[in-house]
Motif scaffolding. Sequence first.
Motif, PDB file in Angstrom:
ATOM      1  N   ALA A  26      38.321   1.023  90.559  1.00 19.73           N
ATOM      2  CA  ALA A  26      39.029   0.806  91.821  1.00 19.73           C
ATOM      3  C   ALA A  26      39.117   2.087  92.640  1.00 19.73           C
ATOM      4  O   ALA A  26      38.926   2.080  93.860  1.00 19.73           O
ATOM      5  CB  ALA A  26      40.431   0.260  91.551  1.00 19.73           C
ATOM      6  N   LEU A  27      39.412   3.212  91.986  1.00 18.65           N
ATOM      7  CA  LEU A  27      39.435   4.491  92.687  1.00 18.65           C
ATOM      8  C   LEU A  27      38.064   4.798  93.285  1.00 18.65           C
ATOM      9  O   LEU A  27      37.954   5.331  94.396  1.00 18.65           O
ATOM     10  CB  LEU A  27      39.861   5.603  91.729  1.00 18.65           C
ATOM     11  N   GLY A  28      37.017   4.430  92.540  1.00 14.07           N
ATOM     12  CA  GLY A  28      35.662   4.641  93.040  1.00 14.07           C
ATOM     13  C   GLY A  28      35.355   3.814  94.268  1.00 14.07           C
ATOM     14  O   GLY A  28      34.804   4.319  95.258  1.00 14.07           O
ATOM     15  N   ILE A  29      35.736   2.528  94.250  1.00 14.35           N
ATOM     16  CA  ILE A  29      35.389   1.697  95.410  1.00 14.35           C
ATOM     17  C   ILE A  29      36.232   2.062  96.628  1.00 14.35           C
ATOM     18  O   ILE A  29      35.772   1.884  97.757  1.00 14.35           O
ATOM     19  CB  ILE A  29      35.497   0.187  95.114  1.00 14.35           C
ATOM     20  N   VAL A  30      37.445   2.556  96.420  1.00 14.11           N
ATOM     21  CA  VAL A  30      38.232   3.036  97.568  1.00 14.11           C
ATOM     22  C   VAL A  30      37.449   4.120  98.303  1.00 14.11           C
ATOM     23  O   VAL A  30      37.292   4.076  99.528  1.00 14.11           O
ATOM     24  CB  VAL A  30      39.603   3.573  97.115  1.00 14.11           C
ATOM     25  N   ALA A  31      36.960   5.084  97.554  1.00 17.37           N
ATOM     26  CA  ALA A  31      36.232   6.197  98.162  1.00 17.37           C
ATOM     27  C   ALA A  31      34.886   5.756  98.731  1.00 17.37           C
ATOM     28  O   ALA A  31      34.496   6.155  99.833  1.00 17.37           O
ATOM     29  CB  ALA A  31      36.034   7.308  97.130  1.00 17.37           C
ATOM     30  N   VAL A  32      34.170   4.907  97.989  1.00 14.07           N
ATOM     31  CA  VAL A  32      32.827   4.489  98.412  1.00 14.07           C
ATOM     32  C   VAL A  32      32.885   3.607  99.656  1.00 14.07           C
ATOM     33  O   VAL A  32      32.167   3.842 100.639  1.00 14.07           O
ATOM     34  CB  VAL A  32      32.098   3.773  97.263  1.00 14.07           C
ATOM     35  N   THR A  33      33.732   2.583  99.634  1.00 12.31           N
ATOM     36  CA  THR A  33      33.774   1.663 100.783  1.00 12.31           C
ATOM     37  C   THR A  33      34.388   2.331 102.015  1.00 12.31           C
ATOM     38  O   THR A  33      33.946   2.084 103.138  1.00 12.31           O
ATOM     39  CB  THR A  33      34.539   0.375 100.441  1.00 12.31           C
ATOM     40  N   ALA A  34      35.400   3.174 101.800  1.00 15.42           N
ATOM     41  CA  ALA A  34      35.976   3.891 102.939  1.00 15.42           C
ATOM     42  C   ALA A  34      34.968   4.869 103.532  1.00 15.42           C
ATOM     43  O   ALA A  34      34.842   4.996 104.759  1.00 15.42           O
ATOM     44  CB  ALA A  34      37.245   4.623 102.515  1.00 15.42           C
ATOM     45  N   GLY A  35      34.222   5.551 102.664  1.00 14.16           N
ATOM     46  CA  GLY A  35      33.203   6.474 103.152  1.00 14.16           C
ATOM     47  C   GLY A  35      32.102   5.760 103.913  1.00 14.16           C
ATOM     48  O   GLY A  35      31.703   6.178 105.008  1.00 14.16           O
ATOM     49  N   LEU A  36      31.614   4.652 103.364  1.00 13.23           N
ATOM     50  CA  LEU A  36      30.561   3.879 104.012  1.00 13.23           C
ATOM     51  C   LEU A  36      31.019   3.359 105.366  1.00 13.23           C
ATOM     52  O   LEU A  36      30.322   3.496 106.374  1.00 13.23           O
ATOM     53  CB  LEU A  36      30.141   2.720 103.111  1.00 13.23           C
ATOM     54  N   ALA A  37      32.217   2.755 105.405  1.00 15.16           N
ATOM     55  CA  ALA A  37      32.715   2.161 106.645  1.00 15.16           C
ATOM     56  C   ALA A  37      32.970   3.220 107.713  1.00 15.16           C
ATOM     57  O   ALA A  37      32.676   3.008 108.898  1.00 15.16           O
ATOM     58  CB  ALA A  37      33.998   1.380 106.364  1.00 15.16           C
ATOM     59  N   THR A  38      33.517   4.371 107.321  1.00 19.85           N
ATOM     60  CA  THR A  38      33.852   5.400 108.304  1.00 19.85           C
ATOM     61  C   THR A  38      32.600   6.060 108.858  1.00 19.85           C
ATOM     62  O   THR A  38      32.492   6.303 110.067  1.00 19.85           O
ATOM     63  CB  THR A  38      34.785   6.455 107.680  1.00 19.85           C
ATOM     64  N   ILE A  39      31.622   6.349 108.020  1.00 19.52           N
ATOM     65  CA  ILE A  39      30.367   6.928 108.507  1.00 19.52           C
ATOM     66  C   ILE A  39      29.640   5.938 109.410  1.00 19.52           C
ATOM     67  O   ILE A  39      29.037   6.316 110.415  1.00 19.52           O
ATOM     68  CB  ILE A  39      29.475   7.353 107.324  1.00 19.52           C
ATOM     69  N   MET A  40      29.729   4.646 109.072  1.00 21.59           N
ATOM     70  CA  MET A  40      29.102   3.616 109.894  1.00 21.59           C
ATOM     71  C   MET A  40      29.713   3.586 111.295  1.00 21.59           C
ATOM     72  O   MET A  40      29.046   3.265 112.274  1.00 21.59           O
ATOM     73  CB  MET A  40      29.251   2.247 109.217  1.00 21.59           C
ATOM     74  N   VAL A  41      30.989   3.934 111.402  1.00 23.05           N
ATOM     75  CA  VAL A  41      31.638   4.021 112.710  1.00 23.05           C
ATOM     76  C   VAL A  41      31.273   5.333 113.410  1.00 23.05           C
ATOM     77  O   VAL A  41      31.076   5.367 114.626  1.00 23.05           O
ATOM     78  CB  VAL A  41      33.176   3.908 112.554  1.00 23.05           C
TER      79      VAL A  41
END
Length: 421
Positions: free
Chosen positions: A107-122
């Motif tokens: 869960a800690l991993g997906i918080v960082a991964v999905t937040a990183g992916l979504a923010t860079i995509m923006v």
Amino acid sequence: MPKNAWTFLYAAFVSIGLVTFVSIGQAYILNEHLHIPIDQQGTISGNLVFWTEVVALLFFVPAGVVMDRIGRKPVYIAGMLLLAISYSLYPYSTTIAALTLSRVIYALGIVAVTAGLATIMVDYPAERSRGKLIAVTGFLNGLGIVTLNQFFGGMPEKLIARGFTGIEAGTIAHLSIAALALVTALVLAFGLKGGTPVRKEERPPLKALLRSGVAHAKNPRILLSYGAAFVARGDQSIIGTFLPLWGITAGIAMGMAPAEAVRKGTLIFIISQAAALLWAPVIGPLIDRWNRVTALTVCMGLATLGYLSLVFIDNPHDGFSIIFFVLLGIGQISSFLGAQSLIGQEAPRAERGSVIGMFNISGAVGILIITTIGGRMFDMFSPKAPFLVVGAINMLVMLGGIYVRLKAPGRVPAREEGQAA
């Protein structure tokens, strides 16, 4: 720089595939390693997702704040390392408690991964091409899900055919995907742009960043995007948790061995994701041409149709069921892209990490509620229950979109660029 862009596209391909494999691998562990009765697996799976989302709720906003402060790159890399640790521990979990601990690390991993992916995509696209990049990202997400899950999901059956035991096959599959997460962390370290997109003197104070995610909900379009995230950001988790589990438990009930049931259950999941993969480049350009609230409303309507259509399925392995899994995939990717496009347009540049953190929190709350209730309904009533609940919520968000479109429609990016309205 081209290096940064290509690295992001690689990350888009790998990230969601790595995240979604957990449900397929977990179903294998429950059946082959732990021998959990079929009529308990929905509740256990729902509980494991529950703890995942509790962690997500606690850390999504701090992750957004950290990204705004130190940059997207180190957070994204840390997420990949945590996924590698989690997948390495999974096959050695001998109890549900140990499995839960591994899931918390995940869960800690997906918080960082999905937040990183979504923010860079923006961060990366210009506004006029935002929908196109999001569509490409969605396409790569889907391609990664299809490719990685098909490869790693089919690995245990192939290994067993070569003489490995069921437990050895499951262990090798999990260690292999952990190795991929490690390789991806190295790629991100060398390829992503460092720093943050806003100069230090332009950033608001830390307290303001923490408050901003909630404060910006006064914008009705951001509030609508939070509502869409309640289901849209959770779609891949809901489908990833309960769709393969439905196929696997149905296969075992029909007399299949666990490895064969996992392969066929994975195939059902892949059909829905292949449909999403093919639909993404169709809906993406339309999102660029439409008002983003209109686009979101249409997307939530497609999601409503896709989820509620599963009411017509009795056995997921029946041939005619494919059409409903296709509709499910179309609905899933549509709601994801519509929600991402709206939040991408509306989130203030200097506070994107925090606003997107709240966007992700809304998705985490949705997953928490739907999977906890849905897991029990899966066991007690029907495997279709979680999907029907999501379909009903999608319908409510669609109605909310109609209201916002009438009262606070916002702007049409295409019209501003002199393109079609």
